[in-house]
Design an enzyme around this catalytic site. Structure first.
Site, mmCIF file in Angstrom:
data_model
loop_
_atom_site.group_PDB
_atom_site.id
_atom_site.type_symbol
_atom_site.label_atom_id
_atom_site.label_comp_id
_atom_site.label_asym_id
_atom_site.label_seq_id
_atom_site.Cartn_x
_atom_site.Cartn_y
_atom_site.Cartn_z
ATOM 1 N N ASN A 10 42.053 71.834 -39.479
ATOM 2 C CA ASN A 10 41.110 72.160 -40.379
ATOM 3 C C ASN A 10 39.813 70.868 -40.523
ATOM 4 O O ASN A 10 40.039 70.074 -41.103
ATOM 5 C CB ASN A 10 41.554 72.314 -41.692
ATOM 6 N N LYS A 12 37.150 71.138 -41.816
ATOM 7 C CA LYS A 12 36.281 71.314 -43.102
ATOM 8 C C LYS A 12 34.851 71.210 -42.838
ATOM 9 O O LYS A 12 34.421 71.757 -41.636
ATOM 10 C CB LYS A 12 36.640 70.201 -44.077
ATOM 11 N N GLU A 97 40.205 73.939 -51.630
ATOM 12 C CA GLU A 97 38.842 73.547 -51.691
ATOM 13 C C GLU A 97 38.032 74.696 -52.116
ATOM 14 O O GLU A 97 37.075 74.698 -53.035
ATOM 15 C CB GLU A 97 38.420 72.779 -50.437
HETATM 16 P P1 13P Z 1 44.081 66.084 -45.286
HETATM 17 O O1 13P Z 1 44.823 66.279 -43.955
HETATM 18 O O2 13P Z 1 42.785 65.415 -45.200
HETATM 19 O O3 13P Z 1 44.824 65.482 -46.442
HETATM 20 O O4 13P Z 1 43.694 67.647 -45.468
HETATM 21 C C1 13P Z 1 44.511 68.580 -45.593
HETATM 22 C C2 13P Z 1 43.930 69.974 -45.650
HETATM 23 O O5 13P Z 1 43.325 70.231 -46.709
HETATM 24 C C3 13P Z 1 44.155 70.812 -44.400
HETATM 25 O O6 13P Z 1 43.593 72.134 -44.723
#
Ligand code: 13P
Length: 248
Positions: A10, A12, A97
């Protein structure tokens, strides 16, 4: 029944054409295991770009969100058919989120899941408790309630991957221990079996997310109920390939 190991990346709200090209080239050039399904989720503007760059046979592309209507006056939203049209096969729904920052409810996430599945997208359904909920001892109530909203809405779970992502482990560098994660995964599967059925539960992939990296991924290898990872920060780095290969 063997469940195909699943590793999602992901991205983001990170990246550019240049960085996504580098990440996809890394995946294309790596000798990835043939028995691990890899799904990368770049930001929406890069879905088609990423999908067109991918040549690795085990890698597909996911959107990070989709709406529960197929077209119309919904400024800024993204339709399932549009995601499919540009070559992506999956969507991430229910990420913490979006639950916390965008105030998405369990019901809205269930509705989006229903529409995504009905129109041909696979769904990576994220669930997980906050630190306060964990400290209050309500982890299982929280994740089961999040699951129940979707259980009430859909009947075919074959195109769903559940991602258990404890909110306190996301982006903190503090991953759940394999023991803690395995306990929650086993409980999610047990609850799902009671509600949906033993066969569907045995086939359901439940992946872990929250500070997974190239070093700690293999520490989860003995966990029977952990069927892969949803990776945030580390999916933007070369170590993502180490995570994909962590069961080798
Ligand atoms: P991290 O691996 O940066 O902790 O994020 C996890 C996440 O939210 C994947 O969707």
């Amino acid at each position: 029944m063997a469940r195909t190991f699943f590793v999602g990346g992901n991205f983001k709200m990170n990246g550019s054409k240049e960085s996504i090209k580098t990440i996809v080239a890394g995946l294309n050039e790596a000798s990835l295991p043939s028995d691990v399904e890899v799904v990368i989720a770049p930001p929406a503007p890069y879905l088609q770009y990423a999908a067109e760059l991918v040549t690795a046979p085990t890698v597909t592309v996911a959107a990070q969100n989709s709406f529960d209507k197929l077209s119309g006056a919904y400024t800024g939203e993204i339709a399932v058919n549009q995601i499919l049209d540009v070559g992506a096969k999956w969507v991430i729904l229910g990420h913490s989120e979006r639950r916390t920052i965008l105030k998405e409810t369990d019901e809205f996430i269930a509705s989006k899941t229903d529409v995504a599945l009905a129109n041909g997208l696979g769904v990576i359904l994220c669930i997980g408790e906050t630190l306060d909920e964990r400290n209050a001892g309500t982890t299982l109530d929280v994740v089961n309630t999040q699951m129940d909203a979707v259980i009430a809405k859909i009947s075919d779970w074959s195109k769903v991957v559940v991602a258990y992502e404890p909110v306190w482990a996301i982006g903190t560098g503090l991953a759940a221990t394999p023991e803690d994660a395995e306990k929650v995964h086993a409980a999610i599967r047990e609850h799902f079996a009671a509600k949906v059925g033993a066969e569907a539960a045995a086939a359901l992939r439940i992946i872990y997310g929250g500070s997974v990296n190239g070093k700690n991924a293999a520490t989860f290898n003995a966990c029977e109920n952990i069927d892969g990872y949803l990776v945030g920060g580390a999916s933007l780095k070369p170590e993502f390939i180490d995570i994909v290969k962590s069961r080798e």
